[in-house]
Design a protein around this motif. Structure first.
Motif, PDB file in Angstrom:
ATOM      1  N   LEU A  17       0.801  -1.231   0.000  1.00  0.00           N
ATOM      2  CA  LEU A  17       0.000   0.000   0.000  1.00  0.00           C
ATOM      3  C   LEU A  17       0.834   1.282   0.000  1.00  0.00           C
ATOM      4  N   LEU A  18       2.093   1.202  -0.416  1.00  0.00           N
ATOM      5  CA  LEU A  18       2.943   2.387  -0.512  1.00  0.00           C
ATOM      6  C   LEU A  18       2.407   3.306  -1.609  1.00  0.00           C
ATOM      7  N   PRO A  19       2.110   4.568  -1.293  1.00  0.00           N
ATOM      8  CA  PRO A  19       1.640   5.501  -2.320  1.00  0.00           C
ATOM      9  C   PRO A  19       2.746   5.826  -3.326  1.00  0.00           C
ATOM     10  N   GLU A  20       2.344   6.088  -4.570  1.00  0.00           N
ATOM     11  CA  GLU A  20       3.321   6.349  -5.619  1.00  0.00           C
ATOM     12  C   GLU A  20       4.201   7.556  -5.307  1.00  0.00           C
ATOM     13  N   ILE A  21       3.652   8.576  -4.689  1.00  0.00           N
ATOM     14  CA  ILE A  21       4.448   9.772  -4.386  1.00  0.00           C
ATOM     15  C   ILE A  21       5.593   9.416  -3.436  1.00  0.00           C
ATOM     16  N   ASP A  22       5.335   8.548  -2.470  1.00  0.00           N
ATOM     17  CA  ASP A  22       6.390   8.106  -1.555  1.00  0.00           C
ATOM     18  C   ASP A  22       7.415   7.249  -2.282  1.00  0.00           C
ATOM     19  N   HIS A  23       6.943   6.436  -3.228  1.00  0.00           N
ATOM     20  CA  HIS A  23       7.839   5.594  -4.023  1.00  0.00           C
ATOM     21  C   HIS A  23       8.765   6.464  -4.874  1.00  0.00           C
ATOM     22  N   ILE A  24       8.214   7.500  -5.476  1.00  0.00           N
ATOM     23  CA  ILE A  24       9.011   8.426  -6.290  1.00  0.00           C
ATOM     24  C   ILE A  24      10.041   9.136  -5.417  1.00  0.00           C
ATOM     25  N   ASN A  25       9.643   9.578  -4.246  1.00  0.00           N
ATOM     26  CA  ASN A  25      10.574  10.257  -3.345  1.00  0.00           C
ATOM     27  C   ASN A  25      11.704   9.329  -2.897  1.00  0.00           C
ATOM     28  N   LYS A  26      11.390   8.057  -2.686  1.00  0.00           N
ATOM     29  CA  LYS A  26      12.385   7.102  -2.195  1.00  0.00           C
ATOM     30  C   LYS A  26      13.266   6.541  -3.306  1.00  0.00           C
ATOM     31  N   TYR A  27      12.650   6.173  -4.456  1.00  0.00           N
ATOM     32  CA  TYR A  27      13.380   5.466  -5.511  1.00  0.00           C
ATOM     33  C   TYR A  27      13.575   6.287  -6.787  1.00  0.00           C
ATOM     34  N   LYS A  28      12.964   7.475  -6.853  1.00  0.00           N
ATOM     35  CA  LYS A  28      13.062   8.341  -8.043  1.00  0.00           C
ATOM     36  C   LYS A  28      12.422   7.692  -9.275  1.00  0.00           C
ATOM     37  N   LYS A  29      11.457   6.797  -9.057  1.00  0.00           N
ATOM     38  CA  LYS A  29      10.757   6.107 -10.145  1.00  0.00           C
ATOM     39  C   LYS A  29       9.296   5.914  -9.771  1.00  0.00           C
ATOM     40  N   LYS A  30       8.453   5.806 -10.792  1.00  0.00           N
ATOM     41  CA  LYS A  30       7.053   5.467 -10.561  1.00  0.00           C
ATOM     42  C   LYS A  30       6.947   4.017 -10.125  1.00  0.00           C
ATOM     43  N   LEU A  31       5.793   3.655  -9.595  1.00  0.00           N
ATOM     44  CA  LEU A  31       5.525   2.264  -9.252  1.00  0.00           C
ATOM     45  C   LEU A  31       5.607   1.416 -10.513  1.00  0.00           C
ATOM     46  N   VAL A  32       5.951   0.141 -10.358  1.00  0.00           N
ATOM     47  CA  VAL A  32       6.096  -0.755 -11.505  1.00  0.00           C
ATOM     48  C   VAL A  32       4.792  -1.497 -11.765  1.00  0.00           C
ATOM     49  N   ILE A  33       4.652  -1.981 -13.004  1.00  0.00           N
ATOM     50  CA  ILE A  33       3.490  -2.779 -13.378  1.00  0.00           C
ATOM     51  C   ILE A  33       3.963  -4.223 -13.521  1.00  0.00           C
ATOM     52  N   HIS A  34       3.357  -5.093 -12.738  1.00  0.00           N
ATOM     53  CA  HIS A  34       3.740  -6.501 -12.662  1.00  0.00           C
ATOM     54  C   HIS A  34       2.741  -7.365 -13.429  1.00  0.00           C
ATOM     55  N   HIS A  35       3.257  -8.331 -14.212  1.00  0.00           N
ATOM     56  CA  HIS A  35       2.400  -9.295 -14.897  1.00  0.00           C
ATOM     57  C   HIS A  35       2.061 -10.409 -13.912  1.00  0.00           C
ATOM     58  N   ILE A  36       0.816 -10.556 -13.581  1.00  0.00           N
ATOM     59  CA  ILE A  36       0.372 -11.488 -12.548  1.00  0.00           C
ATOM     60  C   ILE A  36       0.772 -12.923 -12.860  1.00  0.00           C
ATOM     61  N   ASN A  37       0.624 -13.344 -14.113  1.00  0.00           N
ATOM     62  CA  ASN A  37       0.965 -14.734 -14.458  1.00  0.00           C
ATOM     63  C   ASN A  37       2.393 -14.852 -15.007  1.00  0.00           C
ATOM     64  N   TYR A  38       3.163 -13.776 -14.920  1.00  0.00           N
ATOM     65  CA  TYR A  38       4.576 -13.752 -15.289  1.00  0.00           C
ATOM     66  C   TYR A  38       4.807 -13.953 -16.787  1.00  0.00           C
ATOM     67  N   ILE A  39       3.790 -13.776 -17.600  1.00  0.00           N
ATOM     68  CA  ILE A  39       3.931 -13.905 -19.047  1.00  0.00           C
ATOM     69  C   ILE A  39       3.873 -12.499 -19.636  1.00  0.00           C
ATOM     70  N   LYS A  40       5.026 -12.012 -20.106  1.00  0.00           N
ATOM     71  CA  LYS A  40       5.153 -10.631 -20.572  1.00  0.00           C
ATOM     72  C   LYS A  40       4.260 -10.311 -21.763  1.00  0.00           C
TER      73      LYS A  40
END
Length: 134
Positions: free
Chosen positions: A59-82
């Motif tokens: 539940l980390l908000p994107e603004i906190d993620h940007i402040n910490k990692y200098k990047k937007k949140l990532v998008i993950h493929h649930i079934n791992y098939i790109k």
């Protein structure tokens, strides 16, 4: 091993032992498979908006993620098939959670599919393939 250093020879042996199929995280070379053409910035932003710009695991908000990692949140493929880029197969995660879900993949696939099914009524087949119900 605190306070000790490996020799260059030992470092080289360790490095060679962890490459490719010898690595404990080897997944058949899936990292070399290209993403689908529709996995673009517009699609990723649609998924982030659906998920309220928040990691769906911690539940980390994107603004906190940007402040910490200098990047937007990532998008993950649930079934791992790109190649399977649909809203039913993608979820927003932070960098730390995205790394965490690369182990025990069957568990995480079921976990995220259940989460999205409960929230958005997405439908999934028992084989974990995506079934888009129109």
């Amino acid at each position: 091993f605190y306070g000790k250093n490996h020799t260059e020879e030992t470092k080289e042996k360790i490095s060679r032992a962890q490459i490719g199929e010898k690595n404990h995280s080897w997944n058949g070379g899936s990292s070399f498979v290209p993403y689908a053409s529709n996995f673009n910035q517009k699609f990723k932003e649609i998924i982030r908006e659906r998920d309220d710009h928040c990691c769906r695991l911690c539940l980390l908000p994107e603004i906190d993620h940007i402040n910490k990692y200098k990047k937007k949140l990532v998008i993950h493929h649930i079934n791992y098939i790109k190649e399977e880029c649909s809203k039913e197969n993608c979820i927003t995660l932070c960098i730390q959670c995205n790394g965490k879900v690369n182990k025990n993949r069957g568990y995480w696939t079921t976990f995220f599919q259940t989460l999205l099914k409960e929230q958005y009524n997405y439908q999934y087949l028992e084989t974990k393939k995506i079934e888009v119900v129109v």
